[in-house]
Scaffold this motif. Structure first.
Motif: not given
Length: 227
Positions: A165-180
């Motif tokens: 859940q830490v791996v998935g949470g980091l990829v999801w949150t950081v990925g979407l914020v940086l994409a925006g």
């Protein structure tokens, strides 16, 4: 709890209405704090399944761009910290809720979407195994809400759940914020197109659910025809 915090903050801000389903409204009212609270509620509390996690993260990233001339400007480090904290703490809370009686809580709910999400979460865990399912669930609305307690109900080892859940949470949150943030940095005056961009993000996030619904209907039709 998290929704209570948002409600209290909303009252403190004054009479302006806050739409919990609208990312722009949430960010205008609560800023980076709202990101953390919403993600905690969406990933940790079963009542938060309707909250706009994907669009909130992407929109927050857009609003962190220095050239943004809109009414709201956010700090990228603050948004990233709030998003990661809310998503990770929320998922861990959901898992603990599941271990201590999550199935009973689901049984009391009358929401068909929530029950469908629980079924999909269980199917993900069976089909892909614990690690892959926990990571993939982060990117599927409703499923990311119910998979965490379902993991607790089904006895997924705490160490395994926490790692993935830490791996998935980091990829999801950081990925979407940086994409925006990246889109906002590369497109001048992107805030003018905020609504259609957010609508597109919501559409993309709902695609897995639509595909699954179509697949199930096709399966039922073929099964019915075979008889």
């Amino acid at each position: 709890m998290a929704l209570t915090v948002l409600a209290a903050a909303s009252q403190a801000l004054g009479p302006q209405a806050v739409n919990l389903l609208d990312a722009g409204s949430l960010l205008s009212a609560f800023g980076a704090l709202g990101v953390g609270v919403v993600l905690f509620a969406e990933t940790g509390l079963l009542v938060g399944f309707f909250l706009p996690g994907d669009s909130l993260l992407f929109t927050a990233g857009l609003l962190c761009v220095p050239a943004n001339h809109g009414p709201v400007h956010l700090s990228l480090p603050q948004v990233l910290c709030a998003a990661v904290a809310g998503a990770l703490l929320g998922a861990q809370t959901g898992y603990l809720i599941g271990r201590r009686g999550g199935r009973a809580l689901l049984a009391r709910s009358r929401s068909r979407k929530l029950h469908d999400g629980a079924q999909r979460a269980e199917e993900l865990l069976d089909r892909y195994g614990h690690g892959k399912a926990i990571v993939l669930a982060r990117f599927v609305p409703i499923v990311r809400t119910v998979l965490n307690p379902m993991a607790g109900v089904l006895g997924v080892p705490a160490r395994t759940f926490t790692l993935w859940q830490v791996v998935g949470g980091l990829v999801w949150t950081v990925g979407l914020v940086l994409a925006g943030y990246a889109l906002g940095s590369s497109v001048p005056n992107v805030d003018r197109y905020l609504l259609p961009i957010v609508a597109l993000v919501v559409l993309v996030s709902l695609t897995p659910i639509a595909v699954e619904v179509i697949r199930r209907r096709g399966t039922r039709t073929s099964n019915g025809g075979s008889h």
